[in-house]
Scaffold this motif. Sequence first.
Motif, PDB file in Angstrom:
ATOM      1  N   LEU A  21       0.829  -1.201   0.000  1.00 54.17           N
ATOM      2  CA  LEU A  21       0.000   0.000   0.000  1.00 54.17           C
ATOM      3  C   LEU A  21       0.870   1.260   0.000  1.00 54.17           C
ATOM      4  O   LEU A  21       0.587   2.223  -0.723  1.00 54.17           O
ATOM      5  CB  LEU A  21      -0.925  -0.012   1.218  1.00 54.17           C
ATOM      6  N   ALA A  22       1.932   1.245   0.779  1.00 51.89           N
ATOM      7  CA  ALA A  22       2.846   2.392   0.826  1.00 51.89           C
ATOM      8  C   ALA A  22       3.503   2.614  -0.539  1.00 51.89           C
ATOM      9  O   ALA A  22       3.621   3.758  -0.995  1.00 51.89           O
ATOM     10  CB  ALA A  22       3.902   2.177   1.907  1.00 51.89           C
ATOM     11  N   ARG A  23       3.928   1.531  -1.194  1.00 51.38           N
ATOM     12  CA  ARG A  23       4.535   1.664  -2.518  1.00 51.38           C
ATOM     13  C   ARG A  23       3.546   2.222  -3.528  1.00 51.38           C
ATOM     14  O   ARG A  23       3.899   3.084  -4.333  1.00 51.38           O
ATOM     15  CB  ARG A  23       5.087   0.313  -2.996  1.00 51.38           C
ATOM     16  N   GLU A  24       2.316   1.742  -3.479  1.00 50.74           N
ATOM     17  CA  GLU A  24       1.287   2.222  -4.403  1.00 50.74           C
ATOM     18  C   GLU A  24       1.028   3.717  -4.247  1.00 50.74           C
ATOM     19  O   GLU A  24       0.670   4.391  -5.207  1.00 50.74           O
ATOM     20  CB  GLU A  24      -0.026   1.477  -4.172  1.00 50.74           C
ATOM     21  N   VAL A  27       4.611   6.528  -0.410  1.00 53.38           N
ATOM     22  CA  VAL A  27       4.888   7.026   0.943  1.00 53.38           C
ATOM     23  C   VAL A  27       5.841   6.074   1.643  1.00 53.38           C
ATOM     24  O   VAL A  27       6.017   4.920   1.230  1.00 53.38           O
ATOM     25  CB  VAL A  27       3.608   7.195   1.793  1.00 53.38           C
ATOM     26  N   ARG A  28       6.463   6.559   2.698  1.00 58.84           N
ATOM     27  CA  ARG A  28       7.338   5.727   3.519  1.00 58.84           C
ATOM     28  C   ARG A  28       6.643   5.437   4.839  1.00 58.84           C
ATOM     29  O   ARG A  28       5.818   6.233   5.289  1.00 58.84           O
ATOM     30  CB  ARG A  28       8.668   6.430   3.746  1.00 58.84           C
ATOM     31  N   VAL A  29       6.992   4.346   5.452  1.00 53.16           N
ATOM     32  CA  VAL A  29       6.411   3.921   6.721  1.00 53.16           C
ATOM     33  C   VAL A  29       7.501   3.987   7.785  1.00 53.16           C
ATOM     34  O   VAL A  29       8.578   3.419   7.607  1.00 53.16           O
ATOM     35  CB  VAL A  29       5.870   2.476   6.617  1.00 53.16           C
ATOM     36  N   ALA A  30       7.220   4.693   8.871  1.00 54.30           N
ATOM     37  CA  ALA A  30       8.167   4.767   9.988  1.00 54.30           C
ATOM     38  C   ALA A  30       7.745   3.762  11.052  1.00 54.30           C
ATOM     39  O   ALA A  30       6.591   3.730  11.477  1.00 54.30           O
ATOM     40  CB  ALA A  30       8.195   6.167  10.582  1.00 54.30           C
ATOM     41  N   ILE A  31       8.678   2.933  11.446  1.00 47.89           N
ATOM     42  CA  ILE A  31       8.421   1.925  12.480  1.00 47.89           C
ATOM     43  C   ILE A  31       9.016   2.429  13.794  1.00 47.89           C
ATOM     44  O   ILE A  31      10.211   2.692  13.874  1.00 47.89           O
ATOM     45  CB  ILE A  31       9.069   0.574  12.114  1.00 47.89           C
ATOM     46  N   GLY A  32       8.173   2.576  14.797  1.00 47.72           N
ATOM     47  CA  GLY A  32       8.636   2.972  16.124  1.00 47.72           C
ATOM     48  C   GLY A  32       8.824   1.731  16.979  1.00 47.72           C
ATOM     49  O   GLY A  32       7.864   1.047  17.305  1.00 47.72           O
ATOM     50  N   MET A  33      10.061   1.424  17.289  1.00 53.45           N
ATOM     51  CA  MET A  33      10.343   0.227  18.088  1.00 53.45           C
ATOM     52  C   MET A  33      10.101   0.538  19.562  1.00 53.45           C
ATOM     53  O   MET A  33      10.480   1.604  20.056  1.00 53.45           O
ATOM     54  CB  MET A  33      11.789  -0.214  17.867  1.00 53.45           C
ATOM     55  N   HIS A  34       9.460  -0.389  20.253  1.00 58.77           N
ATOM     56  CA  HIS A  34       9.117  -0.163  21.655  1.00 58.77           C
ATOM     57  C   HIS A  34       9.119  -1.503  22.384  1.00 58.77           C
ATOM     58  O   HIS A  34       8.644  -2.497  21.843  1.00 58.77           O
ATOM     59  CB  HIS A  34       7.734   0.487  21.755  1.00 58.77           C
ATOM     60  N   PRO A  35       9.635  -1.526  23.610  1.00 59.01           N
ATOM     61  CA  PRO A  35       9.572  -2.771  24.387  1.00 59.01           C
ATOM     62  C   PRO A  35       8.136  -3.287  24.464  1.00 59.01           C
ATOM     63  O   PRO A  35       7.185  -2.509  24.427  1.00 59.01           O
ATOM     64  CB  PRO A  35      10.076  -2.360  25.766  1.00 59.01           C
ATOM     65  N   THR A  56       9.838   0.248   1.822  1.00 56.58           N
ATOM     66  CA  THR A  56       9.345   1.598   2.106  1.00 56.58           C
ATOM     67  C   THR A  56       9.528   2.006   3.553  1.00 56.58           C
ATOM     68  O   THR A  56       9.015   3.033   3.978  1.00 56.58           O
ATOM     69  CB  THR A  56       7.844   1.697   1.772  1.00 56.58           C
ATOM     70  N   TRP A  57      10.266   1.240   4.322  1.00 56.47           N
ATOM     71  CA  TRP A  57      10.300   1.470   5.754  1.00 56.47           C
ATOM     72  C   TRP A  57      11.527   2.221   6.207  1.00 56.47           C
ATOM     73  O   TRP A  57      12.595   2.149   5.618  1.00 56.47           O
ATOM     74  CB  TRP A  57      10.268   0.152   6.506  1.00 56.47           C
ATOM     75  N   ALA A  58      11.346   2.911   7.314  1.00 58.68           N
ATOM     76  CA  ALA A  58      12.441   3.572   8.016  1.00 58.68           C
ATOM     77  C   ALA A  58      12.195   3.407   9.507  1.00 58.68           C
ATOM     78  O   ALA A  58      11.056   3.238   9.940  1.00 58.68           O
ATOM     79  CB  ALA A  58      12.488   5.054   7.662  1.00 58.68           C
ATOM     80  N   ARG A  59      13.241   3.455  10.245  1.00 57.33           N
ATOM     81  CA  ARG A  59      13.104   3.359  11.695  1.00 57.33           C
ATOM     82  C   ARG A  59      12.841   4.747  12.252  1.00 57.33           C
ATOM     83  O   ARG A  59      13.509   5.710  11.903  1.00 57.33           O
ATOM     84  CB  ARG A  59      14.391   2.799  12.296  1.00 57.33           C
ATOM     85  N   ARG A  60      11.866   4.846  13.107  1.00 55.88           N
ATOM     86  CA  ARG A  60      11.578   6.111  13.777  1.00 55.88           C
ATOM     87  C   ARG A  60      12.448   6.176  15.019  1.00 55.88           C
ATOM     88  O   ARG A  60      12.486   5.249  15.810  1.00 55.88           O
ATOM     89  CB  ARG A  60      10.101   6.174  14.161  1.00 55.88           C
ATOM     90  N   TRP A  61      13.131   7.281  15.181  1.00 54.22           N
ATOM     91  CA  TRP A  61      14.019   7.428  16.323  1.00 54.22           C
ATOM     92  C   TRP A  61      13.616   8.653  17.106  1.00 54.22           C
ATOM     93  O   TRP A  61      13.559   9.766  16.567  1.00 54.22           O
ATOM     94  CB  TRP A  61      15.462   7.559  15.873  1.00 54.22           C
ATOM     95  N   THR A  62      13.320   8.461  18.379  1.00 53.55           N
ATOM     96  CA  THR A  62      12.983   9.564  19.263  1.00 53.55           C
ATOM     97  C   THR A  62      13.980   9.575  20.402  1.00 53.55           C
ATOM     98  O   THR A  62      13.971   8.660  21.229  1.00 53.55           O
ATOM     99  CB  THR A  62      11.544   9.405  19.835  1.00 53.55           C
TER     100      THR A  62
END
Length: 65
Positions: A21-24, A27-35, A56-62
Amino acid sequence: MDVLDYQWGVAVEFWKQIDALARENDVRVAIGMHPHNLVFSPVTLKRLVDETGARTWARRWTPHT
């Protein structure tokens, strides 16, 4: 580890659809990693990307303050 294997199977199929869906929609998808989530570290994020073939993914960093 049957439950964990099941969770990975469900997640991989779900995120394959999200990646498509993101490719279509270009857009890019940000993945927020969380315990306490299936993807909680760079290692588990790499596993998800490898198993889905996501492009299409990127890691979200906060940063924590």
